[in-house]
Design a protein around this motif. Structure first.
Motif: not given
Length: 423
Positions: A344-362, A417-423
């Motif tokens: 029932y879903a599709f998602g993208k999760m992004l981990v953002i930033g070149s140094e800590a603390p890192f932000k997580v948005k989706g 920093l990274d991007a992850k996909c849920f599919k």
């Protein structure tokens, strides 16, 4: 001779060896039609373990009993097995956490659960002591996991396997969400681990209990009735052999309830949508060039705002994201736990930033007009994020959707920093 494990297929102590076998490439055959309280009382079984406890592993060199010993034996069948660590100190730390899992976690869970199940006398002071001991242990574990993804090193070890198998009974039977929420790092660790493929293959889907079981009266083993026989005056009275409480308590934790048929998912009852989710997932996966012109345009051509909705999510506790690999594992665990929504879903999760603390948005695409309630109920991570519905009539929000789907970098002025996909 193949390795044969004598135990029921819901025995959390048998899980230890079976999961270790999955990681080690060892073949173990689980004995068929094992019945707790019957199979382990036979003379054949008691030759392998005289006190009748399970599990027991049959090997070419003879039987092995005690679940931790069995798991160690299985692990050692693979030379230089990483489940035992890569150095002497790692091996010592693994043994340390195995003892901790048994003496501090498992023992206190059983001291709390068994009297409530009616297999030992219920004494409120004893329960209070068990709960206090368990909270002390979980607090120590929570502190350790605040800066560690695994108990030892940077990958799964035998310590993780035994710890999780001991926690499974607790989460299934007595540790409610209100109890475990005091230990957020333990929660993240537990749900990440039970959704690892090698764990999930053996343990199956784990569901956290919604309530602490009420106190039951102590259960007595049923005795078959025999017809009365006349006794002579000189005939001595036969001593009635009583079954010990620990044996009955063991049966309580060996046998799980039979699975109940699942109710129809409410999302399956929604009116048909013109958007075929699998078609979008295929387009996303197969587009290698001109992504914006092909995949993004194709998404909006397919999108059905009546049958689906788009949501932004932002992690509430980004100040905790001080270690990059821990943050990435946190997001990976979230995506694993979202597996129940794959249809029932599709998602993208992004981990953002070149140094800590890192932000997580989706960004998430869900069937229906709301975040599905069954996902909120089953996936504890949901409450760790702020959820906002996308207004597709707002061009700025629509462009943000585009950038998240295509992993645009920089994203909102920061490195990706990274991007992850849920599919």
């Amino acid at each position: 001779m193949a390795l044969v494990l004598h135990a029921g297929n819901t025995n959390k102590n048998a899980y230890k060896a079976l999961i270790a076998a999955e990681y080690s490439g060892v073949n173990i055959e689980l004995v068929k039609n094992f019945e707790m309280g019957v199979s382990n009382k036979t003379p054949e079984f008691q030759k392998m373990n005289p006190i009748g406890k399970v599990p027991v592993l049959e090997t070419p060199d003879g039987p092995v009993f005690e679940s931790n010993a069995i798991a160690r034996y299985v692990t050692r069948l693979k030379a230089d097995n990483p489940l035992f660590g890569s150095s002497l100190i790692e091996c010592a730390h693994i043994e340390q956490w195995i003892d901790f899992a048994s003496l501090e976690i498992d023992a206190n869970i059983l001291r709390w659960f068994i009297p409530r199940a009616g297999f030992a006398v219920y004494l409120p002071p004893a329960e209070e002591a068990a709960i206090a001991g368990l909270k002390r242990a979980l607090d120590a574990l929570n502190t350790h996991l605040a800066s560690n993804t695994y108990l030892v090193g940077h990958s799964v070890t035998l310590a993780d396997i035994i710890m999780i198998c001991n926690l499974v009974l607790g989460f299934n039977r007595i540790l409610t969400k209100s109890f475990t929420s005091e230990f957020p790092h333990v929660e993240r660790y537990f749900w990440t681990m039970v959704n690892q493929p090698n764990f999930r293959k053996i343990v199956g889907e784990v569901k956290q209990t919604e309530s602490v079981p009420p106190v039951q009266s102590a259960k007595k083993p049923s005795q078959p009735k025999e017809p009365a026989k006349p006794k002579s005056k000189d005939e001595p009275k036969k001593e009635v052999k009583k079954e010990s409480a620990p044996s009955r308590a063991e049966e309580a934790v060996e046998e799980e309830e039979a699975p109940k048929p699942k109710a129809k998912n409410p999302l399956d009852l929604l009116p048909p949508s013109k958007m075929i989710l699998d078609e979008w997932k295929r387009l996303y996966s197969n587009t290698k060039t001109n992504f914006r012109e092909v995949a993004i345009k194709g998404f909006w051509d397919m999108y059905d705002p009546e049958g689906y909705s788009l949501w932004f999510c932002d992690y509430k506790y980004n100040d905790e994201n001080t270690v990059s690999y821990v943050t990435l594992n946190k997001v990976g665990g979230f995506l694993q736990r979202m597996d129940l929504a794959r249809k029932y879903a599709f998602g993208k999760m992004l981990v953002i930033g070149s140094e800590a603390p890192f932000k997580v948005k989706g960004l998430w695409l869900f069937r229906g007009q709301e975040v599905p309630q069954f996902v909120i109920n089953e996936c504890y991570d949901m409450e760790l994020y702020e959820w906002n519905k996308v207004d597709i009539n707002d061009e700025a929000q629509k462009e943000r959707v585009n950038q998240m789907i295509e992993d645009s970098e920089p994203f909102e002025g920061e490195a990706l920093l990274d991007a992850k996909c849920f599919k």
